[in-house]
Enzyme design. Structure first.
Site, PDB file in Angstrom:
ATOM      1  CG  ASP A 479      -2.108   0.654   0.857  1.00 24.71           C
ATOM      2  OD1 ASP A 479      -2.378   1.438  -0.019  1.00 24.71           O
ATOM      3  OD2 ASP A 479      -3.178   0.166   1.545  1.00 24.71           O
ATOM      4  CG  ASP A 549      -9.411   2.428  -0.380  1.00 22.78           C
ATOM      5  OD1 ASP A 549      -9.043   1.469  -0.626  1.00 22.78           O
ATOM      6  OD2 ASP A 549      -8.725   3.296   0.058  1.00 22.78           O
TER       7      ASP A 549
HETATM    8  C1  GLA Z   1      -5.828   1.768   2.004  1.00 21.51           C
HETATM    9  C2  GLA Z   1      -6.237   0.598   1.031  1.00 21.51           C
HETATM   10  C3  GLA Z   1      -7.142  -0.234   1.949  1.00 21.51           C
HETATM   11  C4  GLA Z   1      -6.796  -0.850   3.082  1.00 21.51           C
HETATM   12  C5  GLA Z   1      -6.467   0.462   4.044  1.00 21.51           C
HETATM   13  C6  GLA Z   1      -5.648   0.117   5.146  1.00 21.51           C
HETATM   14  O1  GLA Z   1      -6.927   2.670   2.187  1.00 21.51           O
HETATM   15  O2  GLA Z   1      -6.307   1.111   0.005  1.00 21.51           O
HETATM   16  O3  GLA Z   1      -7.474  -1.295   0.984  1.00 21.51           O
HETATM   17  O4  GLA Z   1      -5.596  -1.639   2.834  1.00 21.51           O
HETATM   18  O5  GLA Z   1      -5.379   1.277   3.328  1.00 21.51           O
HETATM   19  O6  GLA Z   1      -5.111   1.056   5.923  1.00 21.51           O
END
Ligand code: GLA
Length: 748
Positions: A479, A549
């Site tokens: 990430d 997301d």
């Molecule tokens: C980001 C990612 C999510 C999740 C969060 C965790 O927003 O896109 O899928 O992994 O971080 O903090």
């Protein structure tokens, strides 16, 4: 495929089954572009394409001559200041303050295959017969700065990959304040400019506008390629559509700041520039130092947008992505993020995994929150050791428990970041990107580690590799949850601060390269708060990326549709999540959530224990369906049929290689009463084959389905009762077409 050079006319012709790319050396040594488009016959001389003319208010290169002005010549790598007034491909600041340069042809080489770019992701060949590369050696006679321009033509498809490398062969220090990967001058401006823009949770929405005189561009200066824009643009003729017409796609294999720009001049010619964003960029070149630009790929087709996308899909799926997962259908996963956020125990995780296993899911992914002091987003980033209160036996024990269930285990990291509340920050407060004397902005309470410094990349590598060596880990979600601010590195002198954004990305690539080399069996999925770094650069290391997301099925239609213009379906991370949806509060039917997620890597992002028995049964069927069709869905030929950006209905389809099976996804946002008669013309089928439609059990020839269309009328919409299954808002259907048998072929 061939690359031909004619010594008398000093003309190059790159040609394959689809395209011709022609350029020539001007009398002064500059490189002029003559043609990029459908394959044409080879001739020794194309000089008639150089339309030199005397025009008022023009500056000319040579005394006594009123014909040669670079302003009116289409160039391969135009520079500003000697009669060309368009935005340049490169700018070199010299010790005496001059910014004028003049790159002249010296020689060239033609070689089989394609050279790798040191430290950078790039397309590749597996066999040298797959491509040929032309390298042009140019030099600026005053500074002795040499410039290599690389052109690779692939044997099949309208694909040219380009990049540039500067080498300071002089004795004086130079600064490159602009070094684009690609400059391409087109003879007219009768194009529409398509780009893929948005924001967090609404990434890569298709935008379209007519090219006009002046500059139109998209780009990023956020340190990542960004949610806001994507390093991919298309120029298409106004009459071109998904099925037909001329289109050129320009894609940058890069994950940092970029600029993608079209400039239409006074005479309606168009200059495309693609590369690292020149703002905030300044690369110092001492004697013998060199700078390699990222690679840009341009693809031409005369067969419409679907064909353009299919050419990108194949290239990026087979000759950009690498590793053992490149050609494999992707595991169906369950991720605990939306199921638990930070609120989990080992027991809860195993519960979630066990139920998913019962439903046939293959991979369990533990998301954020397992390490250091991380119980919310204020602490812990940078400390990549398991929280023993949560996971008493660490990651090793949890991974073992998951494997004992019969599943693979996957783990989340955010390697580039640190919270101030972490051991790492307390020990090394000077390891973040920050500007002396100024406060540091945060994003989600976190700061960006200075990946331009090899010792920091080394440190994170050791932390991650330790866990990967100790535990049985099959998948990593990498990430990156904020953009860069106050970009400055304490490790570099003042006159190298303009290099930091790029050096940062080189550090990210270095870490990816080392981890993917040491752990070749691990499947990497890239992520940056969803789709903030969904770009070809990361596809080289991670064959799939979390597309957004936003897990709402309706929003996903637009996101995945937009993403499909450049990126293969096998790369699009897509999950079924709970309703009401966590981003929008919207309630969509379970079948629509799955029908959307099937056109991607597919997985679940919820606790299946919380579903009703009936829903759990439906999930089992979904998993079975995906296992049966995932090769077709992820690796088949994908066609967009009906755009979510145009109306209430979206449709797309995937066809297998021998055209014996196709899956069509049909999605309707709002239900309608007593609605119209509707048909959708399919694509990519064999006109001679007869297909059975799973919906009505009837047989149809491919030519029927592609010409008169698939009937999708919903005469029952708005009615209920009796045998009628009421349709609803956010409804969807999957049509599965199977060729009856080859004997079903008609000879007519
Ligand atoms: C980001 C990612 C999510 C999740 C969060 C965790 O927003 O896109 O899928 O992994 O971080 O903090």
């Amino acid at each position: 495929m061939s690359i031909r050079y004619n010594e008398h006319t000093r003309t190059f012709h790159l040609q394959n089954d689809t395209i011709s790319y022609i350029m020539t050396v001007l009398p002064g040594g500059q490189m002029a572009g003559l043609y990029f488009g459908s394959r044409i016959h080879h001739k020794e001389d194309f000089s008639y394409l150089l339309e030199t003319a005397s025009r008022p208010m023009t500056s000319y290169l040579y005394e006594g001559d009123r014909t040669i002005s670079l302003e009116h010549i289409k160039q391969e790598y135009g520079v500003y200041g000697s009669t060309d007034y368009r935005q340049p491909a490169a700018e070199v600041i010299q010790e005496n303050g001059s910014r004028i340069s003049d790159f002249r042809y010296i020689r060239h080489t033609i070689s089989e295959g394609k050279p790798a770019l040191p430290g950078l992701p790039a397309t590749y060949t597996e066999d040298s017969s797959e491509a040929e590369t032309l390298t042009l050696f140019l030099k600026d006679p005053v500074t002795n700065l040499s410039l290599k321009l690389f052109y690779t033509i692939f044997a099949r498809g309208g694909i040219i990959a380009r990049s540039a490398r500067f080498i300071n062969e002089g004795t004086k220090t130079l600064h490159l304040s602009r070094a684009m990967s690609l400059c391409m001058d087109l003879p007219d401006s009768d194009y529409e400019f398509l780009h893929f823009s948005g924001a967090w949770a609404r990434e890569r929405h298709l935008k379209k506008r007519k090219l006009e005189q002046g500059i139109q561009s998209v780009g990023s200066m956020r340190g990542n390629s960004s949610h806001n824009h994507n390093p991919f643009i298309i120029l298409k003729r106004p009459s071109a559509d998904e099925e037909k017409g001329e289109c050129i796609g320009f894609s940058l294999i890069y994950s940092g700041n970029f600029l993608a720009q079209a400039e239409v001049d006074a005479y309606d010619t168009t200059r495309i520039l693609l590369g690292i964003h020149p703002d905030c960029f300044d690369w110092k070149l001492e004697e013998n130092e060199s700078f390699q630009t990222p690679e840009a790929v341009m693809i031409y087709t005369s067969h419409g947008l679907n064909h353009l996308s299919q050419t990108f899909h194949k290239l990026y799926q087979k000759r950009l992505a690498r590793g053992v997962w490149r050609d494999r259908p992707r595991p169906i996963l369950i991720n605990n993020w939306e199921a638990t956020y930070f609120d989990f125990t080992q027991e809860r995780l195993v519960d979630i995994a066990a139920k998913a296993r019962d439903c046939g899911v293959e991979l369990f992914v533990l998301d954020d929150g397992w390490f250091g002091a991380r119980r919310n987003d204020h602490a812990g980033l940078g400390d990549w050791t398991a929280n023993r209160k949560l996971l008493p036996g660490g990651i090793t024990e949890l991974a073992k428990k998951i494997e004992e269930l019969g599943m693979m285990f996957g783990l989340w990291f955010e390697p580039e970041m640190v919270n101030k509340d972490s051991e790492l920050y307390r020990t090394h407060p000077d390891w973040i990107l920050s500007t002396p004397g100024r406060s540091s902005s945060h994003g989600r309470q976190q700061y960006v580690l200075d990946f331009s410094r090899p010792e920091i990349v080394d440190y994170i590598y050791e932390q991650m590799a330790k866990i990967l060596r100790e535990a049985s880990i099959s998948y990593i979600k990498w990430d990156m949850n904020r953009s860069i601010t106050e970009c400055y590195s304490y490790a570099y002198p003042a006159d190298r601060q303009g290099e930091i954004f790029h050096r940062y990305i080189l550090g990210v690539y270095d870490l990816y390269e080392r981890l993917t080399s040491e752990f070749p069996k691990v499947l990497f999925e890239s992520c940056a708060s969803g789709g903030g770094r969904f770009d070809p650069g990361l596809l080289y290391y991670a064959p799939q990326g979390w597309a957004s997301d936003d897990t709402d099925a309706v929003e996903r239609l637009k996101i995945q549709y937009g993403t499909s213009y450049c990126y293969p379906i096998s790369s699009i991370g897509s999950h079924v999540s709970i309703t009401p949806n966590h981003q929008l509060n919207r309630i969509t039917p379970l079948h629509t959530r799955a029908n959307t997620a099937y056109f991607g890597t597919f997985g679940y992002e919820l606790d299946l224990n919380k579903l009703t028995e009936e829903e759990q049964e439906a999930v089992k069927q979904q998993v079975l369906f995906m296992k049966k069709y995932r090769r077709l869905l992820q690796y088949g030929t994908f066609y967009r049929l009906c755009s979510p950006f145009d109306g209430n209905v979206t449709a797309w389809m995937a066809v297998n290689e021998d055209k014996t099976c196709a899956v069509i996804g049909w999605y309707r946002i709002l239900n309608q009463t007593n609605s119209s008669f509707t048909r959708i013309r399919l694509q990519g089928l064999d006109p001679e084959m007869c297909y059975t439609n799973n919906m009505d059990g009837q047989s149809y020839f491919g030519d029927e389905l592609m010409n008169l269309g698939l009937i999708t009328t919903d005469a029952a919409a708005g009615e209920a009762g009796g045998d009628i299954i009421p349709s609803c808002d956010f409804d969807s259907r999957l049509y599965i077409l199977k060729a009856e048998s080859l004997s079903g072929k008609s000879s007519s």
